[in-house]
Structures are given as structure tokens and as C-alpha cells.
Design a protein around this motif. Structure first.
Motif, PDB file in Angstrom:
ATOM      1  N   SER A  26       0.865  -1.178   0.000  1.00 44.02           N
ATOM      2  CA  SER A  26       0.000   0.000   0.000  1.00 44.02           C
ATOM      3  C   SER A  26       0.900   1.226   0.000  1.00 44.02           C
ATOM      4  O   SER A  26       2.126   1.126   0.030  1.00 44.02           O
ATOM      5  N   ALA A  27       0.296   2.410  -0.028  1.00 43.18           N
ATOM      6  CA  ALA A  27       1.097   3.630  -0.089  1.00 43.18           C
ATOM      7  C   ALA A  27       1.943   3.816   1.164  1.00 43.18           C
ATOM      8  O   ALA A  27       3.112   4.195   1.087  1.00 43.18           O
ATOM      9  N   LYS A  28       1.377   3.528   2.343  1.00 40.54           N
ATOM     10  CA  LYS A  28       2.069   3.804   3.603  1.00 40.54           C
ATOM     11  C   LYS A  28       2.918   2.645   4.107  1.00 40.54           C
ATOM     12  O   LYS A  28       3.927   2.872   4.772  1.00 40.54           O
ATOM     13  N   PHE A  29       2.511   1.398   3.852  1.00 38.80           N
ATOM     14  CA  PHE A  29       3.237   0.269   4.422  1.00 38.80           C
ATOM     15  C   PHE A  29       3.167  -0.929   3.486  1.00 38.80           C
ATOM     16  O   PHE A  29       2.368  -0.972   2.545  1.00 38.80           O
ATOM     17  N   TYR A  78       5.970   2.328  -3.625  1.00 38.10           N
ATOM     18  CA  TYR A  78       6.420   0.947  -3.784  1.00 38.10           C
ATOM     19  C   TYR A  78       5.518   0.177  -4.762  1.00 38.10           C
ATOM     20  O   TYR A  78       6.009  -0.607  -5.576  1.00 38.10           O
ATOM     21  N   PRO A  79       4.179   0.349  -4.677  1.00 42.52           N
ATOM     22  CA  PRO A  79       3.317  -0.365  -5.633  1.00 42.52           C
ATOM     23  C   PRO A  79       3.656  -0.082  -7.088  1.00 42.52           C
ATOM     24  O   PRO A  79       3.473  -0.950  -7.940  1.00 42.52           O
ATOM     25  N   ALA A  80       4.173   1.104  -7.399  1.00 38.87           N
ATOM     26  CA  ALA A  80       4.529   1.413  -8.785  1.00 38.87           C
ATOM     27  C   ALA A  80       5.628   0.495  -9.286  1.00 38.87           C
ATOM     28  O   ALA A  80       5.685   0.149 -10.474  1.00 38.87           O
ATOM     29  N   THR A 107       0.074   1.574  -9.272  1.00 38.19           N
ATOM     30  CA  THR A 107       0.165   3.026  -9.422  1.00 38.19           C
ATOM     31  C   THR A 107       1.304   3.328 -10.403  1.00 38.19           C
ATOM     32  O   THR A 107       2.045   2.427 -10.790  1.00 38.19           O
ATOM     33  N   ASN A 108       1.442   4.597 -10.785  1.00 33.18           N
ATOM     34  CA  ASN A 108       2.512   5.029 -11.679  1.00 33.18           C
ATOM     35  C   ASN A 108       3.309   6.148 -11.030  1.00 33.18           C
ATOM     36  O   ASN A 108       2.737   7.157 -10.612  1.00 33.18           O
ATOM     37  N   GLN A 109       4.623   5.963 -10.937  1.00 33.82           N
ATOM     38  CA  GLN A 109       5.504   7.022 -10.446  1.00 33.82           C
ATOM     39  C   GLN A 109       5.806   7.968 -11.608  1.00 33.82           C
ATOM     40  O   GLN A 109       6.338   7.544 -12.629  1.00 33.82           O
TER      41      GLN A 109
END
Length: 365
Positions: A128-131, A186-188, A194-196
Motif C-alpha cells: 500500500s502507499a504507507k506500508f 512501492y506499488p509502482a 500506481t505510476n511514479q
């Protein structure tokens, strides 16, 4: 109403209706709270990160599993074991954070792996975004080789000879926190959700717990090697539990449009308790004994991907290194996985669907 008249009884139909409405309201409230919590965990800065616009994903993957074990004694003698690299093909379907699918060992598909004890691998990853959380269980097969050795005076070379006296299984959990989660994804790099869009890094902190079970039959070694083997290496089992705290750094480099390279390192300080030959290792309550149980581990991740939000292709490497040391004995074990994948996302989320214009046509994407 007279005093002797009985009080009216509530309608069973009305009570059942009220109960049903209450259950529905509770379910809706719970769903809304979960949705709010999910939104908080995935809050991002859209200048740096583009959110996932799709509900579902399909992916094809080739994965390779690597292992290496080094056993050492206090006199400098060492043995190194590694199995043949295990390669699998997988088909996966994903829903937002979750991927489910099947993978097949290539040797089994072509009928060359049936005589070997099968390896087992179960891995669950949540980014996830945070962890992030990694849960894993790995059990080795029976195709280890003696890859190298030191401090032996032998009449011939035994490098890369088959060795059936070594097996291990590892189970554990890694959990880590991403401090700059609004701009670093991290998911990117590892789940393509997601996309960085702009390069960015973040400080990372984590906790890990793992259990390691090693079995070793030194009588399977060549006879002249057995005769020279250090006494500390003549064990039959090693079981140890590892607790570690890690602090590291990860960086997402957007080196071209839709292209991302991630590298992250998390060095860890670890506390290990062990049983050799089913007997506890020497311990105590004083600081000197406690400090001897502290060692160092390392978690390394690297990933490269091209993702235009609809289609994606890439590769990722995750490597775990554990170090166990005592005055007369040491072991370093490493295992990792290399993934090469390609896939696509589909079924846009409601908030990203383009509305039809008044004429009934749909604008092109």
C-alpha cells in the motif's frame, strides 16, 4: 384502555424489519469506514504519483528462485551449498491490491522433475502507499550441490557435485513503513497498481520475524572430506528464530516516460535464538551472552518496469540475507526471487470512466 386490558404486543413483522434494517445499516457503515481507512492508507501527491484507474488486472509471469547456504567453523573451514535455480511460469488475476493465480515448475511440465523432492513456496505481498507486508513459506527440494569449500586438503575436486544431505524450510513475515508515502510509491515498482511520474525517494523502517529449520547430514559428504571435517560442522539440525529491526532507504528513478527503476536496501540488526541438534545454544542473562545473539541481516529489492497505466512489463528482484554467528560456528543463508512479467489492467473504476456526451458517443481515451 381499561386497567385490566393487556398491553399491545409488538408486531413480529415490524421487529424483523427493524432488525434487518439495522443489519443493513451496520454493513453499510462498516463498508464506508473500511473505504475511508483504505483512502487514508493510499493518500498520494498526484504530482508525483498517478493512481490506479482500473479494478482488475491480468498478468503472465516467469519467476526464478535462488538459494545459497554457507556453513563455517572457527578454524576457517567452510562448505557452500546451492540448489539448481528453480523456474516457474504463472498466470494471475488481480483485484486492486490482491493477486491470485497458479504457477507451474517448468521441469514438472516437461517431465524432468518428478524424481526430485518438490520445493514448496507460498508468498503473499501487500504494497500500500504507507506500508508493505511480505508473508512467505519456502521449503527446499533435494537437488543441492556442493558449490564450493575451503580449508580442505583433498585428492580431487568435488565442486558442483550432487549433495542430498541438506534441506531447509523458512517461514516469516516482513513489515515495513514508508515515510514519504505521498510522493514515493512501492506499488509502482512491485505491484503495478500506481505510476511514479517524478523521481523520488523515501526513508524506510521495518520489522521482521522468521523461523529457520536446517537439516544437514555430513555423512553424505565424500569420505575424505568427512575425515577432515571440523567437529563444529558435524551437526544434524539447526533451528533458529530471527527477530530484526531495519532502517533503510528506497529510491524510484523515473528515467523515461512510463519507465521506472527502483532500488531499496534495508540493513537490519537481528536477535537470534537457536537450537543445534535439538539442544539450546549456550545462553544467559548477562549482557555479554545477550550481545552474542545479535547479528546482522539485509533485505534488498530492485525493480524495473514500463507502465502506461493500461499495459505493463517489467522485472523485480527481492533478496533476503540472514547471518548467524557463534564462537565456533557460523551460517549465512540467502534466498531470493527474480520475476519477469507482463500484463494489462481493465475495467476502469467508476470515478475514472468517461461519461458519454449528449449525442450518445463516447470520447476516445
Amino acid at each position: 384502555m381499561s386497567i385490566n386490558e393487556p398491553a399491545p404486543v409488538a408486531s413480529p413483522r415490524l421487529s424483523l424489519s427493524s432488525l434487518t434494517d439495522g443489519i443493513v445499516r451496520s454493513i453499510k457503515f462498516t463498508g464506508e469506514e473500511i473505504k475511508k481507512a483504505g483512502a487514508k492508507l493510499n493518500t498520494i501527491d498526484t504530482t508525483y504519483i498517478s493512481p490506479n484507474k482500473y479494478n482488475l488486472a491480468f498478468m503472465l509471469e516467469q519467476s526464478s528462485w535462488y538459494e545459497h547456504y554457507r556453513l563455517g567453523s572457527n578454524d576457517g573451514q567452510s562448505l557452500n551449498f546451492a540448489p539448481n535455480i528453480n523456474t516457474k511460469l504463472g498466470v494471475y488475476f488481480g483485484w486492486r491490491w490482491i493477486f491470485l493465480g497458479l504457477s507451474f515448475d517448468i521441469k514438472d511440465l516437461i517431465g524432468k522433475g518428478k524424481e526430485k523432492a518438490p520445493r514448496k513456496e507460498i508468498v503473499f505481498n501487500l504494497y500500500s502507499a504507507k506500508f508493505g507486508v511480505d508473508l512467505y513459506y519456502r521449503k527446499t527440494g533435494s537437488d543441492f550441490k556442493l558449490s564450493s569449500y575451503e580449508k580442505f586438503n583433498l585428492s580431487q575436486s568435488y565442486t558442483n557435485t550432487q549433495f542430498n544431505g541438506f534441506q531447509s524450510n523458512i517461514k516469516g513475515l516482513n513489515a515495513y513503513w514508508i515515510f514519504n508515502h505521498k510522493r514515493f510509491s512501492y506499488p509502482a515498482a512491485y505491484s503495478q497498481s500506481t505510476n511514479q511520474r517524478k523521481s523520488c525517494g523515501s526513508l524506510l523502517a521495518g520489522f521482521s520475524y522468521s523461523q529457520h529449520n536446517i537439516s544437514f547430514d555430513h555423512t553424505q559428504l565424500p569420505e575424505e572430506m568427512q575425515q577432515q571435517l571440523s567437529p563444529s560442522l558435524k551437526f544434524h539440525s539447526l533451528r533458529y528464530t530471527d527477530y530484526n529491526l531495519s532502517v533503510g532507504y528506497g529510491y524510484n528513478w523515473v528515467f523515461a516516460r512510463n519507465c521506472l527503476l527502483n532500488i531499496s536496501l534495508l540493513p537490519a540488526i537481528a536477535y537470534k535464538k537457536a537450537r543445534i541438534n535439538d539442544q539450546p545454544t549456550q545462553s544467559g542473562t548477562d549482557w555479554a551472552q545477550w550481545i552474542r545473539d545479535i547479528n546482522f541481516d539485509l533485505i534488498t529489492r530492485a525493480g524495473i518496469t514500463w507502465n502506461n497505466s493500461k499495459y505493463y512489463v517489467g522485472a523485480s528482484l527481492v533478496l533476503h540475507t540472514y547471518d548467524y554467528r557463534k564462537p565456533t560456528f557460523s551460517m549465512t543463508n540467502s534466498f531470493g526471487s527474480l520475476r519477469i512479467y507482463m500484463g494489462f489492467n481493465f475495467w476502469k473504476k467508476k470515478e475514472y470512466r468517461e461519461k458519454r456526451n449528449k449525442k450518445g458517443s463516447c470520447p476516445s481515451e
